[in-house]
Design a protein around this motif. Structure first.
Motif, PDB file in Angstrom:
ATOM      1  N   MET A   1       0.738  -1.222   0.037  1.00 39.19           N
ATOM      2  CA  MET A   1       0.116  -0.186  -0.046  1.00 39.19           C
ATOM      3  C   MET A   1       0.923   1.226  -0.040  1.00 39.19           C
ATOM      4  O   MET A   1       1.870   1.403   0.909  1.00 39.19           O
ATOM      5  CB  MET A   1      -0.763  -0.088   1.366  1.00 39.19           C
ATOM      6  N   GLU A   2       0.459   2.226  -0.811  1.00 35.85           N
ATOM      7  CA  GLU A   2       1.230   3.323  -0.839  1.00 35.85           C
ATOM      8  C   GLU A   2       0.299   4.770  -0.712  1.00 35.85           C
ATOM      9  O   GLU A   2      -0.835   4.815  -1.248  1.00 35.85           O
ATOM     10  CB  GLU A   2       1.910   3.424  -2.073  1.00 35.85           C
ATOM     11  N   LEU A   3       0.775   5.611  -0.034  1.00 34.33           N
ATOM     12  CA  LEU A   3      -0.035   6.643  -0.092  1.00 34.33           C
ATOM     13  C   LEU A   3       0.295   7.780  -1.119  1.00 34.33           C
ATOM     14  O   LEU A   3       1.229   7.591  -1.694  1.00 34.33           O
ATOM     15  CB  LEU A   3       0.576   7.456   1.450  1.00 34.33           C
ATOM     16  N   ASP A   4      -0.957   8.461  -1.763  1.00 34.72           N
ATOM     17  CA  ASP A   4      -0.837   9.123  -2.778  1.00 34.72           C
ATOM     18  C   ASP A   4       0.313  10.295  -2.689  1.00 34.72           C
ATOM     19  O   ASP A   4       0.186  11.158  -1.438  1.00 34.72           O
ATOM     20  CB  ASP A   4      -2.359   9.870  -2.970  1.00 34.72           C
ATOM     21  N   PRO A   5       1.416  10.411  -3.125  1.00 33.86           N
ATOM     22  CA  PRO A   5       2.326  11.239  -3.200  1.00 33.86           C
ATOM     23  C   PRO A   5       2.096  12.626  -3.549  1.00 33.86           C
ATOM     24  O   PRO A   5       2.561  13.519  -3.010  1.00 33.86           O
ATOM     25  CB  PRO A   5       3.597  10.636  -4.179  1.00 33.86           C
ATOM     26  N   VAL A   6       1.116  12.736  -4.385  1.00 38.41           N
ATOM     27  CA  VAL A   6       0.443  14.239  -4.598  1.00 38.41           C
ATOM     28  C   VAL A   6      -0.154  14.825  -3.160  1.00 38.41           C
ATOM     29  O   VAL A   6       0.424  15.852  -3.086  1.00 38.41           O
ATOM     30  CB  VAL A   6      -0.505  14.257  -5.560  1.00 38.41           C
ATOM     31  N   ILE A   7      -0.558  14.085  -2.478  1.00 38.56           N
ATOM     32  CA  ILE A   7      -1.399  14.477  -1.388  1.00 38.56           C
ATOM     33  C   ILE A   7      -0.386  14.456  -0.060  1.00 38.56           C
ATOM     34  O   ILE A   7      -0.431  15.239   1.016  1.00 38.56           O
ATOM     35  CB  ILE A   7      -2.600  13.764  -0.859  1.00 38.56           C
ATOM     36  N   HIS A   8       0.478  13.552  -0.245  1.00 31.97           N
ATOM     37  CA  HIS A   8       1.297  13.101   1.072  1.00 31.97           C
ATOM     38  C   HIS A   8       2.023  14.559   1.551  1.00 31.97           C
ATOM     39  O   HIS A   8       2.440  14.353   2.875  1.00 31.97           O
ATOM     40  CB  HIS A   8       2.026  11.889   0.884  1.00 31.97           C
ATOM     41  N   ALA A   9       2.710  15.161   0.925  1.00 30.45           N
ATOM     42  CA  ALA A   9       3.442  16.537   1.460  1.00 30.45           C
ATOM     43  C   ALA A   9       2.560  17.113   2.357  1.00 30.45           C
ATOM     44  O   ALA A   9       1.361  17.350   2.176  1.00 30.45           O
ATOM     45  CB  ALA A   9       3.872  17.516   0.128  1.00 30.45           C
ATOM     46  N   ALA A  10       3.132  17.508   3.477  1.00 35.50           N
ATOM     47  CA  ALA A  10       2.326  18.017   4.522  1.00 35.50           C
ATOM     48  C   ALA A  10       1.325  19.029   4.250  1.00 35.50           C
ATOM     49  O   ALA A  10       0.122  19.280   4.450  1.00 35.50           O
ATOM     50  CB  ALA A  10       3.523  18.361   5.594  1.00 35.50           C
ATOM     51  N   ALA A  11       2.104  19.997   3.408  1.00 43.77           N
ATOM     52  CA  ALA A  11       1.316  21.385   3.192  1.00 43.77           C
ATOM     53  C   ALA A  11       0.112  20.807   2.088  1.00 43.77           C
ATOM     54  O   ALA A  11      -1.094  21.457   2.285  1.00 43.77           O
ATOM     55  CB  ALA A  11       2.168  22.328   2.243  1.00 43.77           C
ATOM     56  N   ARG A  12       0.385  19.981   1.330  1.00 41.71           N
ATOM     57  CA  ARG A  12      -0.955  19.748   0.407  1.00 41.71           C
ATOM     58  C   ARG A  12      -1.913  18.679   1.000  1.00 41.71           C
ATOM     59  O   ARG A  12      -3.075  18.807   0.623  1.00 41.71           O
ATOM     60  CB  ARG A  12      -0.205  18.968  -0.815  1.00 41.71           C
ATOM     61  N   LEU A  13      -1.456  18.016   2.019  1.00 36.15           N
ATOM     62  CA  LEU A  13      -2.290  17.368   2.841  1.00 36.15           C
ATOM     63  C   LEU A  13      -3.381  18.264   3.745  1.00 36.15           C
ATOM     64  O   LEU A  13      -4.301  18.112   3.882  1.00 36.15           O
ATOM     65  CB  LEU A  13      -1.718  16.427   3.915  1.00 36.15           C
ATOM     66  N   ARG A  14      -2.599  19.410   4.313  1.00 41.24           N
ATOM     67  CA  ARG A  14      -3.455  20.324   4.740  1.00 41.24           C
ATOM     68  C   ARG A  14      -4.491  21.085   3.927  1.00 41.24           C
ATOM     69  O   ARG A  14      -5.459  21.379   4.365  1.00 41.24           O
ATOM     70  CB  ARG A  14      -2.459  21.435   5.668  1.00 41.24           C
ATOM     71  N   ILE A  15      -3.948  21.323   2.545  1.00 43.37           N
ATOM     72  CA  ILE A  15      -4.635  22.110   1.881  1.00 43.37           C
ATOM     73  C   ILE A  15      -6.081  21.107   1.438  1.00 43.37           C
ATOM     74  O   ILE A  15      -7.225  21.609   1.638  1.00 43.37           O
ATOM     75  CB  ILE A  15      -4.166  22.478   0.702  1.00 43.37           C
ATOM     76  N   THR A  16      -5.821  19.868   0.972  1.00 44.63           N
ATOM     77  CA  THR A  16      -6.691  18.957   0.716  1.00 44.63           C
ATOM     78  C   THR A  16      -7.782  18.839   1.851  1.00 44.63           C
ATOM     79  O   THR A  16      -8.989  18.792   1.666  1.00 44.63           O
ATOM     80  CB  THR A  16      -6.043  17.758   0.255  1.00 44.63           C
ATOM     81  N   ALA A  17      -7.094  18.412   2.928  1.00 38.12           N
ATOM     82  CA  ALA A  17      -7.908  18.249   4.364  1.00 38.12           C
ATOM     83  C   ALA A  17      -9.122  19.407   4.510  1.00 38.12           C
ATOM     84  O   ALA A  17     -10.108  19.274   5.000  1.00 38.12           O
ATOM     85  CB  ALA A  17      -7.154  18.024   5.330  1.00 38.12           C
ATOM     86  N   THR A  18      -8.376  20.670   4.313  1.00 32.93           N
ATOM     87  CA  THR A  18      -9.205  21.745   4.737  1.00 32.93           C
ATOM     88  C   THR A  18     -10.485  22.043   3.453  1.00 32.93           C
ATOM     89  O   THR A  18     -11.541  22.187   3.785  1.00 32.93           O
ATOM     90  CB  THR A  18      -8.425  23.227   4.625  1.00 32.93           C
TER      91      THR A  18
END
Length: 97
Positions: A1-18
Motif C-alpha cells: 500500500m502506498e500513500l498518494d504522493p501528490v497529497i502526502h506532502a504536509a502542505a498539500r495534505l493540509r490544503i486537501t483536508a481543509t
C-alpha cells in the motif's frame, strides 16, 4: 500500500483536508485558505499548482468589482483521492497494531 504522493506532502495534505471540509460544490477564496493554513501566498500557490496539475483542485478566477478573486474547491477526483488517502492511512495504522 502506498500513500498518494501528490497529497502526502504536509502542505498539500493540509490544503486537501481543509477543502474536503467544504460541502460538494462549495468553494473557498484563496485569502481565506491562506489565513486558515497560515501559509505565504507563494507557498500556497506552489502547492495548489501541484494539486491543480493532478486535477485534484479546481481553480476559478473571477472579479468582484475590479478586484480579482480566486476560488478553490476539491474536484470530484480530488475528493476521491483524499478519501482513498485517508482510508489507506487508516489501514496502514491499523496494520501496525
Amino acid at each position: 500500500m502506498e500513500l498518494d504522493p501528490v497529497i502526502h506532502a504536509a502542505a498539500r495534505l493540509r490544503i486537501t483536508a481543509t477543502l474536503a471540509t467544504l460541502p460538494v460544490g462549495d468553494q473557498m477564496s484563496f485569502p481565506r485558505l491562506q489565513e486558515l493554513l497560515d501559509m505565504t501566498a507563494g507557498n500556497l500557490s506552489t502547492h495548489l499548482r501541484k494539486l491543480e496539475d493532478a486535477e485534484y483542485v479546481e481553480v476559478t478566477k473571477t472579479h468582484q468589482g475590479r478586484t480579482p478573486v480566486t476560488y478553490l474547491a476539491l474536484s470530484k477526483r480530488g475528493r476521491r483521492a483524499f478519501e482513498d488517502y485517508t482510508e489507506t492511512l487508516r489501514t496502514l495504522l491499523g496494520a501496525s497494531e
